[in-house]
Every structure is written in structure tokens, then in C-alpha cells.
Scaffold this motif. Structure first.
Motif, short mmCIF file in Angstrom:
data_model
loop_
_atom_site.label_atom_id
_atom_site.label_comp_id
_atom_site.label_asym_id
_atom_site.label_seq_id
_atom_site.Cartn_x
_atom_site.Cartn_y
_atom_site.Cartn_z
N SER A 322 0.86 -1.26 0.00
CA SER A 322 0.00 -0.04 0.16
C SER A 322 0.91 1.31 0.05
N ARG A 323 1.97 1.26 0.77
CA ARG A 323 2.94 2.40 0.86
C ARG A 323 3.68 2.69 -0.54
N GLU A 324 4.15 1.75 -1.22
CA GLU A 324 4.76 1.77 -2.46
C GLU A 324 3.67 2.40 -3.43
N THR A 325 2.26 1.57 -3.57
CA THR A 325 1.26 2.35 -4.32
C THR A 325 0.78 3.50 -4.16
N TYR A 326 0.96 4.00 -2.86
CA TYR A 326 0.62 5.40 -2.67
C TYR A 326 1.81 6.24 -3.17
N MET A 327 3.12 6.00 -2.95
CA MET A 327 4.20 6.70 -3.35
C MET A 327 4.14 6.86 -4.99
N GLU A 328 3.91 5.71 -5.40
CA GLU A 328 3.80 5.70 -7.11
C GLU A 328 2.88 6.68 -7.53
N ALA A 329 1.76 6.79 -6.75
CA ALA A 329 0.52 7.61 -7.06
C ALA A 329 1.03 9.33 -6.98
N VAL A 330 1.70 9.35 -5.85
CA VAL A 330 2.54 10.56 -5.43
C VAL A 330 3.28 11.39 -6.65
N ASN A 331 4.14 10.37 -6.95
CA ASN A 331 5.00 10.75 -8.01
C ASN A 331 4.45 10.81 -9.50
N ARG A 332 3.36 9.98 -9.73
CA ARG A 332 2.79 10.06 -10.88
C ARG A 332 1.85 11.53 -11.29
N LEU A 333 1.44 12.10 -9.96
CA LEU A 333 0.51 13.07 -9.83
C LEU A 333 1.49 14.33 -10.07
N MET A 334 2.61 14.39 -9.33
CA MET A 334 3.76 15.28 -9.53
C MET A 334 4.08 15.57 -11.09
N GLU A 335 4.44 14.22 -11.54
CA GLU A 335 4.56 14.38 -13.09
C GLU A 335 3.60 14.83 -13.68
N LYS A 336 2.42 14.77 -13.73
CA LYS A 336 1.18 15.03 -14.28
C LYS A 336 1.19 16.68 -13.98
N ALA A 337 1.25 17.26 -13.00
CA ALA A 337 1.20 18.31 -12.76
C ALA A 337 2.18 19.41 -13.51
N ILE A 338 3.52 18.75 -13.57
CA ILE A 338 4.43 19.48 -14.24
C ILE A 338 4.26 19.42 -15.83
N ASN A 339 3.58 18.20 -16.32
CA ASN A 339 3.35 18.15 -17.48
C ASN A 339 2.16 19.01 -18.00
N VAL A 340 1.15 19.01 -17.17
CA VAL A 340 -0.12 20.00 -17.57
C VAL A 340 0.49 21.50 -17.56
N ARG A 341 1.09 21.68 -16.90
CA ARG A 341 1.93 23.28 -17.11
C ARG A 341 2.53 23.34 -18.27
N SER A 342 3.46 22.46 -18.76
CA SER A 342 4.18 22.48 -20.01
C SER A 342 3.07 22.39 -21.16
#
Length: 447
Positions: A322-342
Motif C-alpha cells: 500500500s505504501r509503495e502504491t501510494y508513493m507511486e501515485a504521488v510521483n505520478r501526480l507530481m509528474e502530471k502537474a508538471i506536464n500539465v503546465r508544460s
């Protein structure tokens, strides 16, 4: 569906419906017939797709499945009832059991809250699917109309090329035109004919792409399209496109909700790591013994408790997963926010550049081409230039006009891409990664 329909209407000014009954289907069919009675506009094509595209209806069915999962998670676990009857010789035993999952009952509020968050995320995904259908339909519409306009222009150009070739051939018969000039005029006509054949093929395939988005078949595929693209609107200037995208993008909102659900799931997993099964039950027996003609009976009652003992697995595996799944989602979301800006910045740059290019064709290149054509014809009539130069000028004019139509089409498509970069629904280019929680972080500029 009400929040979905309301947000779609607010964002793009269209309405959408879920076909859930024969009455809904009949209503949609009636609206489709009305929309097809006149040439389709871009808005009309989008409205038609939002009520008639079956792929979009399938996305709404996915939302319905998520709603059912939410309702299911909000209900207490069903008890298990068991009855057992044993008869041997003069003995009879009847056992009755009622067993309930106490752990599921204790964690019901937490599981219901998680399911609710997941359902809200599914609703945002349904909105995104609606935006995507609308955007894809607009792109297909502009391509189909531009292709048709190109065909119309090349048909006129071929008529002129045919007339030039015929005139040159007749002049050749009188000796006023060389064989070289006749060959050049014939080649010019053949090249324009080939361009027209290619344009007709593109028009057919682009129209079929639009037909698929509209969900039409049978006699309805004969719908009417306008002969040319609409006039270009005034360019829009938008401030803080990044902030608008991070705040409004529905795929980012859905990702945040999914991350929130994962966070709650992780908390529930950690809270129940040592107890993964806890059943309690009521038990009642009826016993009857017949011995030496005397019947004796008894009805003992009691309860039973079953609990899994964490000897080999103390729940660490589930917690770590569960922790690894959660941190994967955190990193995916951070990536998405950066990509959305670009993506928002790139879409705006493309939108402005496409506008400038299309305007340059409309205000400068095409007027200059008309002047060049007129002057070339005057000089040819005055025997100052030969046929080769006249035909070359005509071919360059055709190329410029076709390019102008393509530039105008690209501007309208860039407008769609810019809008989807802000609100979502841009397809593969508008969605990167999975996950959910970065609007807040992105807006704050930190973690």
C-alpha cells in the motif's frame, strides 16, 4: 449524471445525456434527426456526438459501475446462515449458525469513505471523457470541412488548367504554340488532376472519421457539411495559462481524488495490519437421543469467534504494498502537474503561432498571389513571358491557396488543443501518468 451534465454545460456550453431507457433512446434519436436537417456547424457536430456517440455512453456505464461499487461498499456485510442436520440410529442433531464479519462491520465507515472518493474520481473521468469526445469531434469536423474546401478549390483549378491545356493544344494546331508549351500545359492539367484525386481521397477519409465520432450509420451518413471553414475569430490573450490548467484540468482533479483514496486505503491497511479476519457467530443445537424407548433432548446455545493469528505474516506485506502504491501515485501526480503546465504553455504558443500563420496567408500571401497572377496574365498576353512562366505562376498560386486552407484548419485545431490543455480531454497528449494530488502542491509551488 447530473454533476457531469452540469459541468459539461458550464465548460463547453453543450449538454450530454446518458441513454438508460427506451424513452431516452427515442428522445436522442429525435434530436439527432433535427440536427441533421441542416448543414452541420462545429457546435452542432459536437452536440450530436455528445448525445449519440456510443463510446461516450460506455464511459457513462463505467461511471454507473463505480456508483454501484460505492453503494455496495456503504452497506453492512451480509450475515451467513448455516443449518446442519445429522441423524444416526436413534440420535438426531440439528445445528443452526449465524456468522457475521465483524471486521468488515467495524471498518464500514472507512471503506464507504474510500469508495465515495473513488466514485468522485470516476465522475471526473466521465467528465474528461466527455471533453475528449467533444474535442475529437471538433478536430474531425475542421479536417472534414477543410478537405471539402480543398476539393472545391482544386476542382475550379482543374477547370482552368483544362481550359489552358485545350487552348494551348489548339494554338499548337495552328502553329502558334510550340510542342514544348503544349506538353507543359498538359502536364500542368495532369498534376492538378492528381492533386484533386488526392484531395478527394482525404475528404472521404476525413468525413468517415467525423462520421465515427458522430455515431452515425445508414441513411444518416449523408449529412451535410458547409463548403468552407468559418471565418477566423479574434485571437484570445490568456494570462496565467499554467494556473488555469492546474486548477481546471479534470484529469488532474481525478488524479488528486484517486491519491486521496489511496491515502485512506493505506491508513485502513495500517490500522488492520494484525487482524485481517474477525468473524463472530451465534450457534444453536438441537439434540435428541432415543435410548431404551426413552427420548432425551437438549438445546445448547452459544457463540463462536474466529480470528486469524498473524504468525507468519504480520500484515507487513500489505502495508508495504500500500505504501509503495501510494508513493507511486504521488510521483505520478507530481509528474502530471508538471506536464500539465508544460502542455498549457505549448498549446498557447501553438495557438498564437497558428493564428499568425493563417492571418499571414489571408492578409498578405493570397492577395499578393492574386496580383502576381493578374500581372503574369497581362505579360503573357503582351508576349513578355512564355507559357512555362505563366503555368509556374499558376501552380504556385494553387499551392498557396491549398496551404492557406490547411493553415486555417490548423488554427482551428490548435484552438481545440488549447482549450483541452486548460480543461482536459486532450487524449494521449493531455494525460500523462496516473495518480492524484498535486493541484494543491503545484499551486503552492512546493511539496
Amino acid at each position: 449524471m447530473s454533476p457531469v451534465a452540469n459541468q459539461v454545460t458550464s465548460a463547453i456550453g453543450m449538454d450530454t445525456v446518458k441513454i438508460a431507457s427506451p424513452a431516452d433512446a427515442a428522445s436522442v434519436e429525435s434530436r439527432v434527426k433535427v440536427l441533421l436537417t441542416r448543414p452541420l456547424t462545429a457546435d452542432g457536430a459536437v452536440q450530436l456526438a455528445l448525445i449519440n456517440n456510443r463510446g461516450l455512453q460506455a464511459e457513462y456505464n463505467v461511471l454507473g459501475v463505480s456508483e454501484a461499487a460505492f453503494v455496495e461498499a456503504s452497506l453492512p456485510p451480509n450475515p451467513v446462515i448455516g443449518v446442519e442436520r445429522l441423524a444416526t440410529g436413534g440420535e438426531l442433531e440439528i445445528e443452526r449458525r449465524v456468522i457475521a464479519n465483524i471486521l468488515a462491520l467495524i471498518t464500514l465507515p472507512a471503506r464507504s469513505d474510500i469508495a465515495k472518493t473513488q466514485f468522485e474520481a470516476a465522475r471526473q473521468k466521465a467528465i474528461e471523457a466527455t471533453f475528449r469526445t467533444a474535442a475529437d469531434t471538433r478536430r474531425a469536423y475542421y479536417r472534414a470541412v477543410a478537405s471539402r474546401q480543398t476539393v472545391s478549390f482544386l476542382e475550379q483549378a482543374r477547370v482552368s488548367a483544362d481550359a489552358a491545356a485545350d487552348l494551348t493544344r489548339k494554338l499548337g494546331e495552328t502553329g502558334a504554340a510550340k510542342k514544348l508549351d503544349q506538353a507543359r500545359a498538359g502536364a500542368f492539367y495532369a498534376e492538378v488532376s492528381n492533386e484533386l484525386a488526392q484531395a478527394r481521397m482525404n475528404a472521404g477519409t476525413d468525413r468517415e472519421a467525423l462520421t465515427r465520432m458522430l455515431g452515425l450509420w445508414g441513411n444518416d451518413v449523408g449529412y451535410k457539411l458547409p463548403g468552407q471553414l468559418p471565418s477566423m475569430p479574434r485571437v484570445r490573450t490568456v494570462q496565467q495559462v499554467e494556473v488555469d490548467a492546474v486548477r481546471k484540468r479534470v484529469d488532474l482533479i481525478a488524479a488528486r481524488l484517486e491519491l486521496d483514496a489511496l491515502r485512506k486505503t493505506l491508513g485502513l491497511t495500517e490500522a488492520t495490519r494484525f487482524i485481517s479476519m474477525l468473524d463472530v457467530g451465534w450457534r444453536g443445537n438441537y439434540e435428541r437421543v432415543s435410548e431404551d424407548g426413552v427420548r432425551e433432548s437438549a438445546s445448547p446455545r452459544g457463540f463462536e469467534l474466529e480470528i486469524q493469528i498473524p504468525i507468519f505474516d504480520g500484515g507487513e506485506v500489505n502495508v508495504r504494498r500500500s505504501r509503495e502504491t501510494y508513493m507511486e501515485a504521488v510521483n505520478r501526480l507530481m509528474e502530471k502537474a508538471i506536464n500539465v503546465r508544460s502542455e498549457a504553455r505549448a498549446a498557447y504558443l501553438t495557438y498564437r503561432a497558428s493564428y499568425d500563420i493563417a492571418r499571414q496567408y489571408q492578409n498578405s500571401i493570397l492577395p499578393l498571389r492574386r496580383t502576381i497572377n493578374e500581372q503574369a496574365l497581362l505579360e503573357y498576353n503582351g508576349m513578355l513571358i512564355d507559357v512555362f512562366e505563366l503555368l509556374t505562376t499558376a501552380q504556385e498560386s494553387i499551392d498557396s491557396n491549398v496551404a492557406a486552407i490547411a493553415a486555417k484548419r490548423d488554427f482551428f485545431i490548435a484552438t481545440v488543443d488549447f482549450e483541452t490543455a486548460i480543461i482536459g480531454g486532450g487524449g494521449s497528449s493531455g494525460s500523462t501518468g496516473e495518480g492524484p494530488a498535486v493541484a494543491t502542491a503545484a499551486e503552492g509551488g512546493g511539496h
